[in-house]
Design a protein around this motif. Structure first.
Motif, mmCIF file in Angstrom:
data_model
loop_
_atom_site.group_PDB
_atom_site.id
_atom_site.type_symbol
_atom_site.label_atom_id
_atom_site.label_comp_id
_atom_site.label_asym_id
_atom_site.label_seq_id
_atom_site.Cartn_x
_atom_site.Cartn_y
_atom_site.Cartn_z
ATOM 1 N N TRP A 1 62.309 -12.042 84.376
ATOM 2 C CA TRP A 1 62.903 -10.833 84.926
ATOM 3 C C TRP A 1 62.535 -9.671 84.019
ATOM 4 C CZ3 TRP A 1 64.261 -11.031 89.692
ATOM 5 C CH2 TRP A 1 64.788 -12.199 90.230
ATOM 6 N N LYS B 1 60.356 -9.543 89.088
ATOM 7 C CA LYS B 1 59.847 -10.748 88.429
ATOM 8 C C LYS B 1 58.408 -10.453 88.005
ATOM 9 C CE LYS B 1 61.633 -14.314 88.535
ATOM 10 N NZ LYS B 1 62.415 -15.256 87.760
ATOM 11 N N GLU C 1 66.162 -18.680 88.135
ATOM 12 C CA GLU C 1 67.414 -18.263 88.754
ATOM 13 C C GLU C 1 68.465 -18.072 87.670
ATOM 14 O OE1 GLU C 1 67.475 -17.268 91.799
ATOM 15 O OE2 GLU C 1 65.439 -17.962 92.084
ATOM 16 N N ALA D 1 69.178 -11.572 90.538
ATOM 17 C CA ALA D 1 68.424 -10.358 90.810
ATOM 18 C C ALA D 1 69.384 -9.173 90.818
ATOM 19 C CB ALA D 1 67.686 -10.474 92.140
ATOM 20 N N ASN E 1 64.725 -11.049 80.051
ATOM 21 C CA ASN E 1 65.295 -12.334 79.663
ATOM 22 C C ASN E 1 64.354 -13.053 78.705
ATOM 23 O OD1 ASN E 1 63.813 -12.949 82.310
ATOM 24 N ND2 ASN E 1 64.322 -15.017 81.672
ATOM 25 N N ARG F 1 68.971 -15.591 85.797
ATOM 26 C CA ARG F 1 69.523 -14.248 85.844
ATOM 27 C C ARG F 1 69.481 -13.798 87.298
ATOM 28 N NH1 ARG F 1 70.031 -9.778 82.429
ATOM 29 N NH2 ARG F 1 69.197 -10.937 80.679
ATOM 30 N N THR G 1 62.735 -5.049 83.844
ATOM 31 C CA THR G 1 63.119 -3.759 84.411
ATOM 32 C C THR G 1 61.863 -2.917 84.550
ATOM 33 O OG1 THR G 1 65.253 -3.890 83.284
ATOM 34 C CG2 THR G 1 64.555 -1.714 84.054
ATOM 35 N N LEU H 1 65.475 -4.851 88.733
ATOM 36 C CA LEU H 1 64.773 -5.977 88.128
ATOM 37 C C LEU H 1 63.688 -6.488 89.062
ATOM 38 C CD1 LEU H 1 67.534 -8.187 86.442
ATOM 39 C CD2 LEU H 1 65.975 -6.574 85.366
#
Length: 167
Positions: A38, A18, A8, A12, A51, A10, A40, A16
């Motif tokens: 996370w 997971k 958590e 959502a 991240n 970053r 892209t 993005l």
């Protein structure tokens, strides 16, 4: 199987997803065997890590990974397909050292290089940093080594480049 709870760190954001990484737990290390990062989405089966990995070795923020999606809709990393040139370094302050158990104190030491890290938890102040490819690798490496020698912290090179090795 023990999983690291979804990050958590970053929020959502649109675009993005997971991406989950599996790894073999190491003896004397945390009892987790997955980490969700996370990313892209770039295509149907590729994504750019968004991240810093705290537990997963061999991947850095900005790397492109290929993933497969299981029947439950979870995206599982299969391989790194493009390296970003960034490094991932983990720092754990020595509890009875000058920084105590303070992740914030670790961050303050590396802030002059434009680095800020993500901490695992207040109970375990393990801080993971993304070191950009264009950072002053020699100076960062010298500070990390001096900090280890002076009893401030332990550090691990989780994902490094040839440029880091040469620095």
């Amino acid at each position: 199987m023990v999983s690291l709870a979804p990050s958590e760190r970053r929020p959502a954001e649109p675009g993005l997803i997971k991406v989950w990484f599996r790894f073999v737990p190491r003896e004397g290390w945390l009892p987790y065997d997955t980490e969700g990062l996370w990313a892209t989405r770039l295509s149907r089966d590729t994504a750019c890590v968004a991240n810093v990995p705290i537990l997963q070795d061999g991947v850095a923020e900005g790397d492109v990974v290929r993933f497969s999606t299981d029947d439950e809709g979870l995206h599982w990393a299969c391989e790194r397909v493009e390296a970003s040139g960034n490094c991932t370094i983990r720092v754990l302050p020595v509890p009875d050292g000058p920084l105590g158990r303070s992740a914030q104190a670790v961050n303050e030491q590396l802030a002059p290089f434009g680095l800020s890290g993500e901490s695992f938890s207040s109970e375990l102040p393990l801080v993971a940093f993304t070191v950009p490819a264009d950072a002053d690798l020699g100076q960062i490496k010298a500070l990390l080594t001096r900090g280890r020698t002076d009893g401030w912290w332990h550090f691990q090179e989780s994902c490094i480049t040839d440029a880091w090795r040469r620095a």
